[in-house]
Design an enzyme around this catalytic site. Structure first.
Site, PDB file in Angstrom:
ATOM      1  N   VAL A   1      38.033  41.387  37.517  1.00 48.93           N
ATOM      2  CA  VAL A   1      39.032  40.888  36.564  1.00 48.93           C
ATOM      3  C   VAL A   1      40.432  40.638  37.082  1.00 48.93           C
ATOM      4  O   VAL A   1      41.047  39.666  36.862  1.00 48.93           O
ATOM      5  CB  VAL A   1      39.600  42.145  35.850  1.00 48.93           C
TER       6      VAL A   1
ATOM      7  N   GLY B   1      44.683  45.667  42.651  1.00 45.38           N
ATOM      8  CA  GLY B   1      43.299  45.515  42.440  1.00 45.38           C
ATOM      9  C   GLY B   1      42.737  44.175  42.112  1.00 45.38           C
ATOM     10  O   GLY B   1      42.851  43.585  40.892  1.00 45.38           O
ATOM     11  N   VAL B   2      42.432  43.286  43.086  1.00 48.28           N
ATOM     12  CA  VAL B   2      41.622  42.054  42.794  1.00 48.28           C
ATOM     13  C   VAL B   2      40.451  41.812  43.075  1.00 48.28           C
ATOM     14  O   VAL B   2      39.595  41.100  43.640  1.00 48.28           O
ATOM     15  CB  VAL B   2      42.635  40.755  43.739  1.00 48.28           C
ATOM     16  N   GLY B   3      39.636  42.522  42.131  1.00 47.24           N
ATOM     17  CA  GLY B   3      37.989  42.569  41.847  1.00 47.24           C
ATOM     18  C   GLY B   3      37.661  41.536  41.126  1.00 47.24           C
ATOM     19  O   GLY B   3      38.365  40.473  40.936  1.00 47.24           O
TER      20      GLY B   3
ATOM     21  N   LYS C   1      29.892  55.463  25.190  1.00 48.08           N
ATOM     22  CA  LYS C   1      30.117  55.332  26.566  1.00 48.08           C
ATOM     23  C   LYS C   1      28.915  56.100  27.129  1.00 48.08           C
ATOM     24  O   LYS C   1      28.499  57.137  26.558  1.00 48.08           O
ATOM     25  CB  LYS C   1      31.248  55.684  27.222  1.00 48.08           C
TER      26      LYS C   1
HETATM   27  P1  NAD Z   1      36.102  45.751  40.311  1.00 48.55           P
HETATM   28  O1  NAD Z   1      35.577  47.095  40.931  1.00 48.55           O
HETATM   29  O2  NAD Z   1      35.401  44.679  40.499  1.00 48.55           O
HETATM   30  O3  NAD Z   1      37.543  45.662  40.888  1.00 48.55           O
HETATM   31  C1  NAD Z   1      38.407  46.696  41.151  1.00 48.55           C
HETATM   32  C2  NAD Z   1      39.175  46.372  42.590  1.00 48.55           C
HETATM   33  O4  NAD Z   1      40.339  47.262  42.655  1.00 48.55           O
HETATM   34  C3  NAD Z   1      38.241  46.467  43.762  1.00 48.55           C
HETATM   35  O5  NAD Z   1      38.258  45.362  44.551  1.00 48.55           O
HETATM   36  C4  NAD Z   1      38.693  47.740  44.444  1.00 48.55           C
HETATM   37  O6  NAD Z   1      38.766  47.614  45.853  1.00 48.55           O
HETATM   38  C5  NAD Z   1      40.442  47.671  43.874  1.00 48.55           C
HETATM   39  N1  NAD Z   1      40.979  49.140  43.848  1.00 48.55           N
HETATM   40  C6  NAD Z   1      40.441  50.375  43.704  1.00 48.55           C
HETATM   41  N2  NAD Z   1      41.313  51.223  43.839  1.00 48.55           N
HETATM   42  C7  NAD Z   1      42.453  50.554  44.304  1.00 48.55           C
HETATM   43  C8  NAD Z   1      43.776  50.983  44.623  1.00 48.55           C
HETATM   44  N3  NAD Z   1      44.094  52.482  44.686  1.00 48.55           N
HETATM   45  N4  NAD Z   1      44.563  50.256  45.164  1.00 48.55           N
HETATM   46  C9  NAD Z   1      44.190  49.023  45.268  1.00 48.55           C
HETATM   47  N5  NAD Z   1      43.162  48.452  44.802  1.00 48.55           N
HETATM   48  C10 NAD Z   1      42.059  49.222  44.457  1.00 48.55           C
HETATM   49  O7  NAD Z   1      36.563  46.333  38.706  1.00 48.55           O
HETATM   50  P2  NAD Z   1      36.655  45.271  37.445  1.00 48.55           P
HETATM   51  O8  NAD Z   1      35.550  44.841  36.691  1.00 48.55           O
HETATM   52  O9  NAD Z   1      37.737  44.135  38.045  1.00 48.55           O
HETATM   53  O10 NAD Z   1      37.556  46.177  36.743  1.00 48.55           O
HETATM   54  C11 NAD Z   1      38.879  46.507  36.906  1.00 48.55           C
HETATM   55  C12 NAD Z   1      39.651  47.434  35.954  1.00 48.55           C
HETATM   56  O11 NAD Z   1      39.606  46.984  34.558  1.00 48.55           O
HETATM   57  C13 NAD Z   1      38.680  48.737  35.990  1.00 48.55           C
HETATM   58  O12 NAD Z   1      39.749  49.703  35.464  1.00 48.55           O
HETATM   59  C14 NAD Z   1      37.778  48.685  34.587  1.00 48.55           C
HETATM   60  O13 NAD Z   1      37.637  49.549  33.785  1.00 48.55           O
HETATM   61  C15 NAD Z   1      38.641  47.686  33.906  1.00 48.55           C
HETATM   62  N6  NAD Z   1      38.065  46.805  32.792  1.00 48.55           N
HETATM   63  C16 NAD Z   1      37.227  45.833  33.334  1.00 48.55           C
HETATM   64  C17 NAD Z   1      36.642  45.271  32.288  1.00 48.55           C
HETATM   65  C18 NAD Z   1      35.412  44.162  32.717  1.00 48.55           C
HETATM   66  O14 NAD Z   1      35.088  43.308  32.083  1.00 48.55           O
HETATM   67  N7  NAD Z   1      34.995  43.968  34.329  1.00 48.55           N
HETATM   68  C19 NAD Z   1      36.748  45.159  30.995  1.00 48.55           C
HETATM   69  C20 NAD Z   1      37.699  46.142  30.546  1.00 48.55           C
HETATM   70  C21 NAD Z   1      38.349  47.025  31.479  1.00 48.55           C
END
Ligand code: NAD
Length: 352
Positions: free
Chosen positions: A189, A185-187, A80
């Site tokens: 993933v 968290g609805v980003g 990482k």
């Molecule tokens: P992202 O940034 O697109 O989405 C995360 C969302 O969570 C954002 O919309 C943010 O506003 C929201 N958020 C942050 N803090 C919050 C809180 N306290 N309460 C409510 N919402 C909150 O990230 P992502 O790519 O969707 O990843 C989400 C999680 O999954 C992360 O922990 C990431 O490390 C993990 N992950 C992602 C992937 C991937 O392929 N993207 C793979 C493995 C693990």
């Protein structure tokens, strides 16, 4: 700052401190283990409050990648990287290219992909200096179209099949019709996961600190949007953390009533003991790095030869791995997280 006796130092093979005064780059690359193959993991860009915080993050995250790839059955090790800086204001082409040169110097022992604070365009910029990148090539989809190199859809699909395995084990049901799920968290993933769950008939509650994002996703899947802090108090079947780490702690575990926790966020347990606390409360926890391995599976195939169907079949194997972990945890009366760690360490020959 402690290094070799750092509490999170786990015999990492290599920890590289990178500085490029011209571009302002300050970064750390941690190669935890290359026993099973070259280390692959995302590059996180974050305005860490201190160098010590950045070091802690990269040591923990790189070890997590070793475990993740091992249990996903990939010929990859764990690594990482972290860039110390604000992704909104400090990111420049020069800085990303300097990062690419540092990755190149490791000669392929570390392959960089996107993570929080970096995206496909950033990794493409690094790729001007190194071939050791992934998560950048357009991929075919199930409908014959293409999508960007972003692995989030595959991560979400893995969480979806893993969540189904957890529901089968804990609630003894195979369909999701009417299952109640709260997504934090609805980003990238969480948003995709909401669609998979909606299509399977689940009833959803969503939250996001970005209220507009929560409202938009809620509207598109017919979910109820709630305030960020209210998500822990809902009477639902599944809590799906898809935001930040350390979300399962003394406060939140005491408030959760859902029998299942299954979501995408990395490092969900604030401390190791919280795995035991969940188990004591009768909550089945799907270990984070097992259920969210769809992304690393996706970026692995990008380099090995991408075939949509093959990738989806591999992602679906996450359900089998989780089912084995759940069964062992029951038989051994141990928390699922401890069982997963043990299985991963055994796979990489690090059992101690
Ligand atoms: P992202 O940034 O697109 O989405 C995360 C969302 O969570 C954002 O919309 C943010 O506003 C929201 N958020 C942050 N803090 C919050 C809180 N306290 N309460 C409510 N919402 C909150 O990230 P992502 O790519 O969707 O990843 C989400 C999680 O999954 C992360 O922990 C990431 O490390 C993990 N992950 C992602 C992937 C991937 O392929 N993207 C793979 C493995 C693990």
């Amino acid at each position: 700052m402690h290094l070799f006796d750092h509490p999170d130092f786990d015999g990492h093979e290599q920890v590289v401190f990178c500085a490029d005064p011209e571009s302002g780059l300050r970064a750390i690359i941690a190669v935890h283990d290359t026993m099973l193959g070259p280390s692959l993991g995302g590059c996180r860009m974050w305005p860490y409050a201190s160098d010590a915080e950045a070091l802690r993050d990269v040591l923990r995250l790189s070890r997590g990648m070793t475990y993740k790839s091992a249990l996903a059955g990939l010929p990859l090790g764990g690594g990482k990287s972290v860039i110390i800086g604000n992704p909104r204001t400090d990111k420049t082409e020069a800085l990303l290219r300097a990062m690419g040169r540092n990755v190149e110097r490791l000669g392929g022992r570390y392959i960089v992909a996107e993570d929080s604070g970096t995206g496909v365009p950033d990794i493409k910029t690094m790729a001007q200096e190194t071939t050791h990148v992934s998560g950048v090539v357009e991929k075919t989809t199930g409908t014959g179209g293409t999508r960007s190199g972003d692995p989030s859809p595959s991560t979400a699909y893995g969480v979806f099949v893993g969540l189904k395995a957890a529901v089968r084990h804990r609630l003894n049901r195979t369909d999701l019709e009417g299952l109640t799920v709260a997504i934090q968290g609805v980003g990238s993933v969480g948003g995709h996961l909401a669609h998979f769950l909606r299509d399977a008939g689940a009833t959803l509650w969503v939250t996001d600190i970005n209220a507009e994002q929560a409202r938009r996703v809620a509207e598109s899947v017919g979910a109820t949007a709630v305030a960020p802090d209210a998500i822990f108090d809902l009477d639902v079947d599944v809590f799906a953390p898809c935001a930040l780490g350390a979300v399962l702690n003394d406060d939140t575990i005491a408030r959760l009533t859902s029998p299942v926790v299954a979501g995408a966020a990395n490092n969900q347990l604030a401390e190791e003991r919280h795995g035991q606390m969940l188990s004591d409360r009768g909550i089945l926890y799907a270990p984070d790095y097992v259920i969210n391995a769809g992304g690393v599976i996706d970026v692995y195939y990008e380099r090995a030869g991408y075939d949509h169907e093959r990738v989806m079949r591999h992602v679906e194997s996450i359900a089998d791995t989780l089912t084995e972990i759940f069964a062992r945890a029951d038989a051994e009366r141990r928390p699922t997280a401890a069982v997963a760690d043990g299985m991963a360490r055994q796979k990489v020959g690090r059992a101690r």
